[in-house]
Design an enzyme around this catalytic site. Structure first.
Site, mmCIF file in Angstrom:
data_model
loop_
_atom_site.group_PDB
_atom_site.id
_atom_site.type_symbol
_atom_site.label_atom_id
_atom_site.label_comp_id
_atom_site.label_asym_id
_atom_site.label_seq_id
_atom_site.Cartn_x
_atom_site.Cartn_y
_atom_site.Cartn_z
ATOM 1 N N CYS A 257 -2.940 1.940 6.776
ATOM 2 C CA CYS A 257 -3.150 1.349 8.106
ATOM 3 C C CYS A 257 -3.664 2.362 9.114
ATOM 4 C CB CYS A 257 -1.843 0.738 8.622
ATOM 5 S SG CYS A 257 -1.254 -0.672 7.667
ATOM 6 N N GLU B 64 -11.350 -4.628 9.841
ATOM 7 C CA GLU B 64 -10.662 -3.633 9.024
ATOM 8 C C GLU B 64 -11.092 -3.790 7.574
ATOM 9 O OE1 GLU B 64 -6.163 -1.876 8.623
ATOM 10 O OE2 GLU B 64 -6.395 -4.045 8.629
ATOM 11 N N GLY C 274 2.035 -5.304 7.758
ATOM 12 C CA GLY C 274 1.007 -6.049 7.043
ATOM 13 C C GLY C 274 -0.159 -6.381 7.952
ATOM 14 N N ASN D 43 0.804 -1.229 0.000
ATOM 15 C CA ASN D 43 0.000 0.000 0.000
ATOM 16 C C ASN D 43 0.836 1.279 0.000
ATOM 17 O OD1 ASN D 43 0.709 -0.787 2.681
ATOM 18 N ND2 ASN D 43 -0.830 0.604 3.502
ATOM 19 N N LYS E 150 11.795 -8.304 1.244
ATOM 20 C CA LYS E 150 10.781 -8.861 0.353
ATOM 21 C C LYS E 150 9.646 -7.847 0.222
ATOM 22 C CE LYS E 150 7.029 -11.097 0.650
ATOM 23 N NZ LYS E 150 6.360 -10.593 -0.584
ATOM 24 N N GLU F 64 4.091 -3.625 12.383
ATOM 25 C CA GLU F 64 2.997 -2.666 12.279
ATOM 26 C C GLU F 64 1.873 -3.350 11.545
ATOM 27 O OE1 GLU F 64 1.138 0.369 9.850
ATOM 28 O OE2 GLU F 64 2.958 1.498 10.359
#
Length: 518
Positions: free
Chosen positions: A289, A387, A233, A159, A182, A255
């Site tokens: 987030c 979410e 993630g 994102n 990654k 996070e």
């Protein structure tokens, strides 16, 4: 200059240049959310490729750690200048890979520049050896050193592919670590562009290794070799990462998700709050987030706030151009579109009301969904507690601040929150009662996130550890205490027997307390 297209930006020459050195035994691809078409073929790494990348990084890290910290910090300051000078290149890539509006892509440029400047200036102070009072003043000299952990394994999301890749890696690098990263395959070109620019600024190429591939394949391999893991993630995957790191007795920072609340108090400037809610709810199409998914508005101003907020929402412009002007871009994938659609349709079926939006927009692009405002959302609905990670917000009304705080805290998440009031002292007092790692007063998320000297992270199911500030760099180090004893040992000496030594030490301890030594 004509309208730029994906083919103009993502050329075969660019892809070949950016993927040089990326270990891969297969081929994968990424796609443009604006159109759904393939952007590039990319190397796909195997677990064996990941192991080889760590070998390269370990060898390079030993040399990099020997470079004085001020020289490492100078690389970040040069990178800062390159990012701002060449931002048009990365803005195109961010838009093509994520589908976000250009202004929202520029938030990433701002955040990376702030992080580079902050750690470029402050890293020497954060990492400087610190003297402490020893067990016996003057006789025991104690120094705290900060040693790099070694090779950090970083798993970055799709994102915010610029800020949450290189932005998180910068403090690791300046602390003397190497990184094996990654990034999400769908946004890998942005991360690879950042790597190329940081190498141009002076980072040795092997210090930053990039591996690409499916998360369930490559992710565990990164965790299996890392000396420390940095992950951004979902909460579900974050738990798996934490378990993998714990099994190897290595640290991690996570996070994770959020269901962030914004409180509009009875004395808020309603117009400013409505404008702030637009930014807070719909930046990057809500795929952030720390974006706002729950709006709690005092009943005395709720009608006026909702009227203004809904009018602003309905006026938002959707767009796909590689230029400024659109108010919101696309969702990033079919999966995100499915989640958003399901949450809204289920809420409506169970009695919620759509005040704005509420439908996909395939006429604009295959993954577009209108910015959506819901009212009448209740606990059985998925959109109430789960979410959504899309351009959907639910409005709730409250009677007093105690009720608002209780509602805002009624979630296992605790990432970000927002309070709107004309009384700054009152806003800060309410903020202190909210269970969230960051709380913004009269802003949605940018004030706290952009203040890079202060820690940012989540409570509860929103994660572990912090980015930014001293915590954001010291987590990439191991604390080492070096204590030098001088003149006399910490034991009987100079003819003292055990009893006399114990009496001497007891007297010394009483004296140190009386002198208020700490």
């Amino acid at each position: 200059m004509g309208v730029r297209t994906a083919a103009d930006v993502v050329t075969p020459a660019l892809v070949a240049r950016l993927t040089t050195g990326v270990l891969g035994s297969g081929t994968t691809a990424n796609h443009a959310p604006f159109t759904g078409r393939k952007l590039a073929d990319l190397p796909e790494s195997t677990p064996q490729d990941v192991a080889a990348a760590f070998d390269r990084a370990r060898e390079a890290q030993r040399r990099w750690a020997a470079v004085p910290v001020r020289q490492r910090a100078a690389v970040l300051l040069r990178f800062h200048d390159l990012v701002l000078a060449r931002q048009a290149e990365v803005l195109d890539l961010i838009q093509l890979e994520t589908g976000k509006a250009r202004l929202h892509a520029h938030e990433e440029v701002q955040a990376v520049a702030v992080a580079a400047r902050h750690y470029g200036r402050k890293a020497p102070a954060y990492l400087r050896p610190k003297g402490h009072m020893g067990v016996v003043p003057t006789l025991t000299k104690v120094t705290e050193l900060r040693q790099p952990r070694g090779v950090v394994g970083q798993i970055a999301p799709w994102n915010y592919p610029f800020e949450l890749s290189v932005g998180d890696a910068l403090p690791a690098f300046v602390a003397g670590n190497a990184v094996v990263m990654k990034p999400d395959t769908e946004t890998a070109l942005t991360a690879l562009w950042a790597r190329e620019l940081l190498i141009e600024a002076g980072l040795p190429a092997d210090v930053w290794q990039v591996v690409l591939g499916e998360g369930p394949v490559v992710g565990p391999a990164v965790v299996a070799h890392a000396d420390y893991v940095s992950f951004t993630g979902s909460t579900r995957t974050g738990r798996e990462v934490a378990q993998g790191a714990a099994a190897r007795l290595v640290g991690c920072s996570l996070e994770l998700g959020g269901k962030n609340a914004m409180l509009v108090l009875r004395d808020a400037d309603v117009e400013k709050a409505a404008a702030g809610a637009i930014r807070g709810c719909f930046s990057s199409a809500g795929q952030l987030c720390i974006s706002i998914e729950r709006l709690y508005v005092h009943e005395s101003v709720a009608d006026e706030f909702v009227r203004r907020f809904v009018a602003r929402t309905k006026a938002m412009r959707l767009g796909t151009g590689l230029a400024y002007g659109a108010d919101m871009g696309s969702l990033v994938s079919d999966r995100q579109l499915e989640t958003v659609t399901r949450h809204v349709e289920e809420a409506v079926a169970k009695g919620a009301t759509v005040l704005a939006g509420g439908r996909p927009r395939p006429d604009v692009g295959p993954l577009f969904y209108e910015p959506t405002v819901l009212e009448g959302v209740e606990a059985p609905m998925a959109v109430c507690a789960e979410e959504t990670f899309g351009p959907v917000v639910s409005v709730y009304r409250f009677r007093d601040e105690d009720e608002a705080v209780g509602l805002a805290n009624a979630t296992p998440y605790g990432l970000n929150a927002s309070v709107w009031t004309k009384d700054g002292r009152r806003g800060r007092a309410v903020a202190a009662r909210l269970r969230a790692g960051t709380v913004n007063v009269n802003e949605a998320y940018a004030a706290a996130y952009g203040s890079a000297r202060s820690p940012m992270g989540g409570m509860g199911d929103s994660g572990l550890g912090r980015r930014h500030g001293s915590e954001g760099i010291l987590k990439y180090t191991e604390a080492q205490t070096v204590a030098q004893q001088r003149i006399m040992p910490l034991g009987p000496a100079f003819g003292l027997d055990d009893e006399k030594y114990a009496a001497l030490m007891s007297s010394g301890l009483r004296a140190m307390k009386a002198l208020r030594l700490r």
